[in-house]
Motif scaffolding. Structure first.
Motif, PDB file in Angstrom:
ATOM      1  N   ARG A  76      33.756  25.527  33.835  1.00  0.00           N
ATOM      2  CA  ARG A  76      33.902  26.933  34.207  1.00  0.00           C
ATOM      3  C   ARG A  76      32.913  27.312  35.303  1.00  0.00           C
ATOM      4  O   ARG A  76      33.222  28.116  36.189  1.00  0.00           O
ATOM      5  N   LEU A  77      31.722  26.741  35.252  1.00  0.00           N
ATOM      6  CA  LEU A  77      30.726  27.010  36.290  1.00  0.00           C
ATOM      7  C   LEU A  77      31.199  26.471  37.640  1.00  0.00           C
ATOM      8  O   LEU A  77      31.106  27.156  38.665  1.00  0.00           O
ATOM      9  N   VAL A  78      31.708  25.256  37.657  1.00  0.00           N
ATOM     10  CA  VAL A  78      32.172  24.656  38.904  1.00  0.00           C
ATOM     11  C   VAL A  78      33.398  25.402  39.434  1.00  0.00           C
ATOM     12  O   VAL A  78      33.557  25.574  40.646  1.00  0.00           O
ATOM     13  N   ARG A  79      34.255  25.871  38.527  1.00  0.00           N
ATOM     14  CA  ARG A  79      35.423  26.653  38.958  1.00  0.00           C
ATOM     15  C   ARG A  79      34.986  27.950  39.620  1.00  0.00           C
ATOM     16  O   ARG A  79      35.550  28.370  40.641  1.00  0.00           O
ATOM     17  N   ALA A  80      33.974  28.590  39.051  1.00  0.00           N
ATOM     18  CA  ALA A  80      33.461  29.838  39.635  1.00  0.00           C
ATOM     19  C   ALA A  80      32.825  29.579  40.992  1.00  0.00           C
ATOM     20  O   ALA A  80      32.965  30.379  41.930  1.00  0.00           O
ATOM     21  N   LEU A  81      32.112  28.452  41.118  1.00  0.00           N
ATOM     22  CA  LEU A  81      31.532  28.090  42.414  1.00  0.00           C
ATOM     23  C   LEU A  81      32.634  27.862  43.445  1.00  0.00           C
ATOM     24  O   LEU A  81      32.535  28.335  44.586  1.00  0.00           O
ATOM     25  N   ALA A  82      33.692  27.151  43.061  1.00  0.00           N
ATOM     26  CA  ALA A  82      34.788  26.880  43.986  1.00  0.00           C
ATOM     27  C   ALA A  82      35.415  28.182  44.480  1.00  0.00           C
ATOM     28  O   ALA A  82      35.751  28.309  45.668  1.00  0.00           O
ATOM     29  N   ALA A  83      35.562  29.148  43.590  1.00  0.00           N
ATOM     30  CA  ALA A  83      36.151  30.431  43.986  1.00  0.00           C
ATOM     31  C   ALA A  83      35.281  31.137  45.019  1.00  0.00           C
ATOM     32  O   ALA A  83      35.791  31.733  45.983  1.00  0.00           O
ATOM     33  N   ARG A 200      25.162  32.907  41.682  1.00  0.00           N
ATOM     34  CA  ARG A 200      26.181  33.934  41.470  1.00  0.00           C
ATOM     35  C   ARG A 200      27.283  33.407  40.557  1.00  0.00           C
ATOM     36  O   ARG A 200      27.785  34.128  39.680  1.00  0.00           O
ATOM     37  N   ALA A 201      27.674  32.153  40.767  1.00  0.00           N
ATOM     38  CA  ALA A 201      28.699  31.556  39.916  1.00  0.00           C
ATOM     39  C   ALA A 201      28.223  31.475  38.469  1.00  0.00           C
ATOM     40  O   ALA A 201      28.976  31.787  37.535  1.00  0.00           O
ATOM     41  N   ALA A 202      26.974  31.062  38.268  1.00  0.00           N
ATOM     42  CA  ALA A 202      26.417  30.967  36.921  1.00  0.00           C
ATOM     43  C   ALA A 202      26.405  32.331  36.231  1.00  0.00           C
ATOM     44  O   ALA A 202      26.780  32.459  35.058  1.00  0.00           O
ATOM     45  N   ALA A 203      25.989  33.354  36.959  1.00  0.00           N
ATOM     46  CA  ALA A 203      25.947  34.705  36.376  1.00  0.00           C
ATOM     47  C   ALA A 203      27.340  35.184  35.988  1.00  0.00           C
ATOM     48  O   ALA A 203      27.512  35.856  34.959  1.00  0.00           O
ATOM     49  N   SER A 204      28.344  34.823  36.779  1.00  0.00           N
ATOM     50  CA  SER A 204      29.702  35.324  36.523  1.00  0.00           C
ATOM     51  C   SER A 204      30.332  34.714  35.278  1.00  0.00           C
ATOM     52  O   SER A 204      31.261  35.294  34.709  1.00  0.00           O
ATOM     53  N   VAL A 205      29.833  33.541  34.838  1.00  0.00           N
ATOM     54  CA  VAL A 205      30.412  32.905  33.645  1.00  0.00           C
ATOM     55  C   VAL A 205      29.397  32.780  32.514  1.00  0.00           C
ATOM     56  O   VAL A 205      29.639  32.084  31.521  1.00  0.00           O
ATOM     57  N   GLY A 206      28.254  33.450  32.655  1.00  0.00           N
ATOM     58  CA  GLY A 206      27.268  33.484  31.579  1.00  0.00           C
ATOM     59  C   GLY A 206      26.519  32.187  31.361  1.00  0.00           C
ATOM     60  O   GLY A 206      26.118  31.881  30.230  1.00  0.00           O
ATOM     61  N   VAL A 207      26.303  31.425  32.414  1.00  0.00           N
ATOM     62  CA  VAL A 207      25.578  30.161  32.324  1.00  0.00           C
ATOM     63  C   VAL A 207      24.135  30.377  32.768  1.00  0.00           C
ATOM     64  O   VAL A 207      23.858  31.147  33.695  1.00  0.00           O
TER      65      VAL A 207
END
Length: 501
Positions: A76-83, A200-207
């Protein structure tokens, strides 16, 4: 050639960083220089050994909980980064151009490579497969499982300032590792942008954002020596690898090395020369010859060597060299003066060895003399001398003639490096022989030496270091393997039929 001022470029860099959400340091000692003008865009705060150790400590602490997260959930973290990379693709690519000097198409391609490897890693998160083996003992099951390794240190180079980081970070994170990244001191702003997007990606998925750490400056030795760095992935020179490898080995850590490449292409009499010339020119002149996979040696059958040289000479004369921000430019600047000096010294050596510079090698006039634009050089060589066997990180292509395919493959292999190689031929027997006998980690047919896809394992042999990154089963480098024996019987038979007591 249009030349924006350093002040204009600095303002643009600040605007790009702000749009991504990164805060440009108000003070620092590490200059972020642009090869476009040769001036300084900003100054970045550097880490000390103590602050780098603190970053490693944060990553090690975060690993203890990150390792327990199921791999598909880690994705989920990598998916958020890709977005976010998709959203800010043009901004990040422009930063790559400003710091590394790549033309727009290549910079956009590098960011797309980041997106592609993220997508690969997301799928990989459900495919971290082990094996089940037949046990020789009744009532037993024998299998292997793969587990997170620990903290992965990533040392990256200027020529791919973001893609190589993504190769490592995306794979390491889905494998359950945490990451400490030390980018090249030449490209600190692109690193700052990527780290911001990761947080930013980590924050968006709670990591926990501590799963990824960024350290800037000359703190590589801290990563090399710290036993908490389970795997050190280092991209750079052979000289750097020769220092790093024994130090990591001395503490029984793992190394993934991507070092020098002195790549060759063979052109046979049956080759499609229209195809070959296009592939050769891109591989040799793309990124101003500053790819580890850049084509540096061209080995052509004696019966067609004059024809190939003539066609390349025409193509080289037509290559637009200049400001990579301008439309239509195909060759941007060298990264700095040191690269330019190395190229000039190599050309002097080549001519003293009997070589002839057919075209290129000269500096393109520049208003700002701190910027180094050069015309790609084509050099005809009588034999493979010491300077040809040496990798010069600049757009110099040495042309050699051969008589038999055996001779051509021997020339391909007769260098210390073993990264990428290719052959242009329409003869299947020649193609298959080359694939079987090239000693490089990459062996291509009817395509140049550069432009590797993320689906394949990337890396090379000999002084290239032996590391493999990106696709295929490269993920295994980032994990540890455990062999498991499960006894579901009520007996305790020993292996090999041993009887004890």
């Amino acid at each position: 050639m249009t030349e924006p001022t350093t002040e204009q470029l600095a303002l643009r860099a600040k605007t790009l960083l702000t749009s991504i959400g990164a805060e440009l340091p108000t003070s620092g000692t590490l200059p972020a220089r642009t090869p476009i003008s040769g001036g300084t865009l900003a100054y970045v705060t550097v880490d000390t050994p103590a602050s780098a150790e603190a970053a490693i400590d944060r990553a090690a602490t975060a690993f203890e909980s990150w390792r327990t997260v199921p791999a598909p959930a880690r994705a989920r973290l990598v998916r958020a980064l890709a977005a976010l990379l998709v959203e800010y693709k043009s901004e990040l690519a422009e930063l790559v151009t400003l710091e590394a000097g790549k033309i727009e198409a290549e910079a956009l391609g590098e960011v797309q490579e980041m997106i592609d490897v993220c997508e690969f890693a997301i799928g990989l998160s459900r495919q971290l497969y082990g094996l089940t083996m037949a046990s020789e003992r009744e009532g037993h099951r024998l299998m292997e499982t793969w587990h997170p390794l620990g903290v992965v240190g990533v040392i990256s180079a200027f020529n791919f300032p973001v893609a190589v980081w993504a190769w490592n970070a995306a794979i390491a994170l889905v494998c359950g590792d945490t990451v400490v990244w030390k980018p090249s001191e030449t490209t600190p702003l692109t690193a700052l942008a990527c780290h911001t997007l990761m947080r930013r990606a980590a924050a968006s998925v709670g990591v926990d954002p501590d799963v990824h750490q960024l350290v800037q400056g000359e703190v590589g030795p801290t990563l090399v020596d710290d036993p908490r760095i389970a795997l050190l992935s280092a991209t750079g020179s052979v000289r750097m690898g020769a220092i790093v490898a024994p130090k990591v080995a001395a503490r029984f850590g793992r190394c993934l090395l991507e070092l020098g490449g002195n790549n060759a292409a063979i052109v046979t009499p049956s080759a499609d020369l229209d195809l070959a010339v296009r592939g050769i020119v891109f591989s040799a002149a793309g990124t101003a010859g500053q790819r580890c996979t850049s084509l540096r040696r061209l080995i052509v059958h004696r019966s067609i060597v004059d024809q190939v040289v003539d066609r390349l000479t025409v193509a080289y004369h037509q290559l637009p060299v200049g400001n990579p921000l301008d439309a239509g430019i195909l060759v941007g600047p060298l990264i700095n003066e040191r690269a330019f000096v190395a190229m000039q010294e190599a050309l002097v050596h080549a001519t003293s060895d009997g070589g002839e510079v057919i075209v290129g090698g000269e500096r393109v006039d520049s208003v700002d003399h701190d910027a180094y634009y050069v015309r790609p050089a084509l050099v005809r060589m009588p034999e493979q001398t010491a300077i040809v066997r040496h990798e010069t990180f600049a757009p110099t292509l040495y042309v050699l003639a051969y008589d038999t395919l055996k001779d051509a493959i021997a020339l391909n292999n007769a260098v210390p490096q073993g990264l990428s190689s290719s052959i242009f031929t329409l003869n299947q027997r020649e193609a298959e022989t080359f694939i079987a006998e090239s000693d490089c980690g990459i062996a291509n047919v009817n395509i140049g030496t550069s432009g590797a896809e993320i689906g394949g394992a990337f890396g090379g042999e000999k002084e290239t270091g032996g590391g493999r990154e990106s696709g295929s089963d490269s993920w295994k480098t980032y994990m540890r393997r455990a062999t498991n024996t499960i006894n579901y019987s009520d007996q305790l038979p020993l292996a090999q039929g041993i009887s004890f007591g």
